[in-house]
Design an enzyme around this catalytic site. Structure first.
Site, PDB file in Angstrom:
ATOM      1  N   LYS A 140     -34.702  13.609  69.300  1.00  0.00           N
ATOM      2  CA  LYS A 140     -35.097  12.588  70.278  1.00  0.00           C
ATOM      3  C   LYS A 140     -34.266  11.313  70.085  1.00  0.00           C
ATOM      4  O   LYS A 140     -33.815  10.699  71.034  1.00  0.00           O
ATOM      5  CB  LYS A 140     -36.586  12.269  70.130  1.00  0.00           C
ATOM      6  CG  LYS A 140     -37.030  11.082  70.968  1.00  0.00           C
ATOM      7  CD  LYS A 140     -38.514  10.837  70.919  1.00  0.00           C
ATOM      8  CE  LYS A 140     -38.848   9.554  71.686  1.00  0.00           C
ATOM      9  NZ  LYS A 140     -40.267   9.382  71.941  1.00  0.00           N
ATOM     10  N   HIS A 278     -23.525  53.965  88.894  1.00  0.00           N
ATOM     11  CA  HIS A 278     -24.619  53.278  89.596  1.00  0.00           C
ATOM     12  C   HIS A 278     -25.975  53.657  89.002  1.00  0.00           C
ATOM     13  O   HIS A 278     -26.923  53.981  89.723  1.00  0.00           O
ATOM     14  CB  HIS A 278     -24.559  53.552  91.091  1.00  0.00           C
ATOM     15  CG  HIS A 278     -23.328  52.985  91.730  1.00  0.00           C
ATOM     16  ND1 HIS A 278     -23.217  51.658  92.087  1.00  0.00           N
ATOM     17  CD2 HIS A 278     -22.138  53.560  92.012  1.00  0.00           C
ATOM     18  CE1 HIS A 278     -22.016  51.451  92.583  1.00  0.00           C
ATOM     19  NE2 HIS A 278     -21.333  52.579  92.538  1.00  0.00           N
TER      20      HIS A 278
END
Ligand SMILES: NC(=O)c1ncn([C@@H]2O[C@H](COP(=O)(O)O)[C@@H](O)[C@H]2O)c1NC=O
Length: 517
Positions: A140, A278
């Site tokens: 922070k 696929h």
């Protein structure tokens, strides 16, 4: 321009002591004062580097088996003071608190403790409280403090200290890393609690599902070129962290096909090769060795195998590599490669050669839907329904062991086919695959057509779900299949069994279904 912030004082509290001595020595040599907790301080002192114990700073002993060490205003005021503000600097001076410009912390090994099978009490004890508080505070306050949570960053720390400290851009980046570190830690803790304690029902599904991923690779594009895409890893290894030994970068579609290919190949105990396009197989086969399995798998549908993705459940031999090298192949993935096999494959510039040890391990699958996600237990072969010993003979002569094994192969291979799935097999190899049709009749027609008259005759057929009517089955019996395996369970089972009986075909019910979408 971003100005470097000199580091005069560092707070070090690490569970993982990797690289600690070098870091401490380097910081000390650059004139940085070190403050540290219990065994971290002991290790630094033992290396002959001066260090102040945190309890000397707080005037309060570390207590409660280490549950309280750094949770003190003298520590946190020193981390959280915004040194850009006169008021904060004045307050620190009034309180007699010195600021820290560097915080080096790594946390108790909560995930590792859970994974080791420790008791709930032992797991709870490994929830770090003071560490994340310091990390979050320092992150922070990144305008004033640099925070480091990984020994991999120690080299950067020593470089920065020598050149006058980290600049603001670097401190922001370190803060971002630090918040990722504590977020992932908290998700692990919250998920464990949800699994152990939170669910008040007996569904077996926790009421909170947390997962964290780190970006592995940015991909060229997604399923289509206009879709951006990236690979994320969850740290459990598997395909996402496979080692690429050769070839172009993996694409999004390469990953989805390779995932389907591994799923298919690892369903079989014998050496097995699956060739996928696929996400559907254009060939699956088992053999005495991987080269034979590959020949048989390729022969199923050589036209479709062009540009396919190959998965193998054993190390690739040179003989198999020679065969693959002759065929345009997008990807080959295997647990390993025998000496010389990669060199043979690498004769083709573009083939992607991957090493991914072990079978796919995922226990659950998450599928995003609009506004949420579906979670299901991963479909695995079932001890009862997928073993012929647990099947029910619905009609016809019971098959002798060798033929039952053929039918069992067809059944397992069919699991790799997108629903509605019909698969014909012979000699431990698929010979005709009907995939992804919206009715079972068309899947049956497709499987028979792809097999061709000769291969369909006497083949072993599998259907991933029951035949709702006799029509799909009749396509197979008309083509001359020898035996059929299917889950059974339709309200019209009697009609389907009757049709099989009329055609003189043996049919088994598995009682287990394997839809795959
Ligand atoms: N309780 C506290 O105040 C506290 N402060 C720091 N720790 C952790 O203690 C570990 C270091 O302890 P030691 O230096 O004694 O090996 C680090 O992983 C750090 O995250 C704490 N431990 C647990 O919460």
């Amino acid at each position: 321009m971003s100005v470097n912030k000199p580091i005069r004082r560092a707070l070090i509290s690490v569970y993982d002591k990797t690289g600690l001595e070098e870091l401490a020595r380097g910081l000390h040599e650059s004139g940085v004062e070190l403050v540290s907790t219990g065994s971290t301080a002991a290790r630094i002192a033992a290396a002959g580097v001066p260090v102040t114990k945190v309890e000397e700073l707080t005037g309060f002993p570390e207590c409660l088996d280490g549950r309280v060490k750094t949770l003190h205003p003298r520590v946190h005021a020193g981390i959280l003071a915004d040194l850009r503000l006169d008021a904060h600097r004045e307050q620190l001076a009034e309180l007699g608190v010195e600021p820290f410009e560097l915080v080096v912390v790594n946390l108790y090994p909560f995930r590792e403790t859970v994974a080791s099978g420790a008791t709930p009490d032992e797991c709870v004890e490994q929830i770090d409280i003071g560490g994340p508080s310091m990390v979050r505070a320092a992150a922070k306050n990144h305008p004033s403090v640099a925070v480091v949570t990984s020994p991999a960053r120690y080299g950067d720390v020593l470089d920065a200290v020598k050149s006058g400290g980290f600049d603001l851009t670097a401190r922001k980046r370190l803060a971002a890393e630090a918040f990722q570190h504590t977020a992932a830690y908290d998700v692990a803790v919250a998920s464990w609690f949800a699994g152990e304690y939170a669910a008040a029902d007996d569904s077996g599904f926790p009421d909170f599902l947390g997962a964290t991923y780190a970006r592995g690779n940015v991909l060229r594009y997604g399923e289509n070129p206009h879709q951006g895409a990236a690979l994320y890893v969850d740290g459990t290894g598997g395909l996402a962290e496979a080692e690429q030994l050769h070839g172009k970068e993996m694409s999004y579609n390469n990953y989805t096909d390779t995932d389907a290919a591994r799923r298919a190949a690892y369903d079989h105990d014998e050496p097995c090769v699956a060739i996928i396009k696929h996400a559907n197989p254009c060939g699956i086969a088992v053999g005495a060795d991987v080269a034979e399995a590959h020949r048989k798998a390729h022969a199923c549908d050589p036209l479709s195998a062009f540009g396919g993705v190959i998965a193998v459940n054993r190390p690739v031999s040179v003989a198999m590599a020679e065969q693959v090298a002759d065929i345009f192949t997008e990807v080959i993935v295997a647990p390993d490669y025998e000496d010389g096999a990669v060199e043979v494959l690498a004769r083709k510039k573009n083939i992607r050669v991957l090493r991914a040890p072990g079978a796919p391990a995922g226990r659950v699958e998450v599928k995003p839907i609009d506004g949420g996600a579906l979670l299901q237990v991963t479909d695995r072969l079932q001890a009862d329904g997928d073993d012929p010993a647990g099947w029910t003979l619905a009609t016809g002569e019971a098959l002798p062991a060798a033929e039952l094994a053929e039918l069992a192969f067809a059944w397992r291979a069919c699991r790799a086919v997108k629903s509605n799935a019909i698969l014909l097999a012979k000699d431990g190899a698929s010979v005709g695959v009907g995939m992804g049709q919206v009715n079972r009749v068309d899947s049956a027609k497709l499987a028979v057509e792809r097999a061709g008259e000769e291969r369909a005759r006497g083949a072993y057929a599998a259907s991933d779900a029951f035949f709702p009517f006799p029509d799909g089955l009749e396509i197979l019996t008309a083509a001359g299949v020898k035996a059929v395996v299917q889950p059974g369970g339709s309200v019209r089972d009697e009609l389907v069994v009757e049709a099989a009986k009329k055609a003189g075909v043996t049919m088994y019910f598995t009682g287990t279904r394997h839809f795959f979408h």
